[in-house]
Design an enzyme around this catalytic site. Structure first.
Site, PDB file in Angstrom:
ATOM      1  CG  ASP A  22      -1.790   1.168   1.354  1.00 22.26           C
ATOM      2  OD1 ASP A  22      -2.409   1.543   0.341  1.00 22.26           O
ATOM      3  OD2 ASP A  22      -1.875   1.745   2.451  1.00 22.26           O
ATOM      4  CG  ASP A  24      -1.389   7.738   0.631  1.00 29.07           C
ATOM      5  OD1 ASP A  24      -0.429   8.514   0.519  1.00 29.07           O
ATOM      6  OD2 ASP A  24      -2.257   7.594  -0.253  1.00 29.07           O
ATOM      7  CG  ASP A 180      -2.081   1.945   6.514  1.00 29.45           C
ATOM      8  OD1 ASP A 180      -2.140   1.786   5.281  1.00 29.45           O
ATOM      9  OD2 ASP A 180      -2.568   2.940   7.085  1.00 29.45           O
TER      10      ASP A 180
END
Length: 239
Positions: A22, A24, A180
């Site tokens: 991922d 960001d 995240d």
């Protein structure tokens, strides 16, 4: 990038053959860029600036979630109408305030030195993600980039991860996904791809990463430098 033919590589002795990330909250701490964007919109409406801590938990949820945090008194339809302006303003702030999380560059170099390929699968619109790569010197290093609007589906659907692996010439089980947000882990599980939940990213108080079903849950990017912390690729011998 993703359409270039990857060099034939002997599987690494330390890390997986390929890693997808991922963006960001996993590789890039982009919350400061998002804060600058939100505060420009708030200023235009005569509102005081918000603090980084107020927007940070919402960054991985996308522009609508950040607008809800920035303008909690606005009705949903009014916030929805602000999405294009948010994205336009964010493009102007892109990369001006954000930084890589500690040890990310060291970790990527370690993957490359081990012969592993790496790429990015994000729900950020692809044109915004592509703007970031040259700023970081990643445009020739990132083997594949899939954005939230690249395909007909986005995370938590497994399609972006499946297509990313396919474009790298690998089975999904040969890759590991690091993210995240719960959507990252849900997508990886549905794709049959081992996953790591990144606790250093953006998370709301009610979220429980230990319950997402990731193969590993790590506290900091430095832990990615330890080969034993990586889950075994599903298609590797003995998996």
């Amino acid at each position: 990038m993703e359409n270039r033919e990857l060099q034939q590589q002997v599987p690494g002795a330390l890390f997986p053959r390929a890693v997808l990330f991922d963006l960001d909250g996993t590789l890039l701490d982009s919350a400061p860029d998002m804060l600058a964007t939100a505060n420009r919109l708030r200023d235009a409406q005569g509102l005081a600036p918000m603090a980084l801590a107020q927007i940070r938990p919402h960054v991985s949820k996308g522009s609508r979630a950040m607008l809800a945090a920035a303008f909690p008194k606005l009705k949903t339809a009014a916030r929805e109408a602000m999405v294009p302006l948010f994205l336009e303003t964010y493009l102007q702030e892109l990369g001006r305030h954000s930084v890589l999380f500690d040890d990310i560059e060291t970790m990527l170099a370690a993957l490359e030195a081990d012969g592993a390929a790496w790429g990015i699968v994000t729900n950020k619109p692809e044109y915004l993600a592509r703007e970031i790569l040259p700023q970081l010197g990643w445009e020739t290093r990132c083997a594949v980039l899939i954005g939230g609007d690249t395909l007909a589906e986005k995370k938590p659907h497994p399609l972006p991860l499946l297509i990313a692996a396919e474009r790298m010439g690998l089975a999904a089980g040969d890759c590991v996904y690091v993210g995240d947000d719960e959507r990252d882990i849900v997508a990886a599980r549905a794709a049959g791809m081992p996953s790591i939940a990144a606790l250093w990213g953006y998370r709301q108080d009610h979220e429980r990463p230990a319950e997402w079903g990731a193969d590993s849950v790590l506290e900091s990017p430095a832990e990615l430098l330890i080969p034993a912390n990586w889950p075994q690729p599903l298609s590797s011998p003995g998996a």
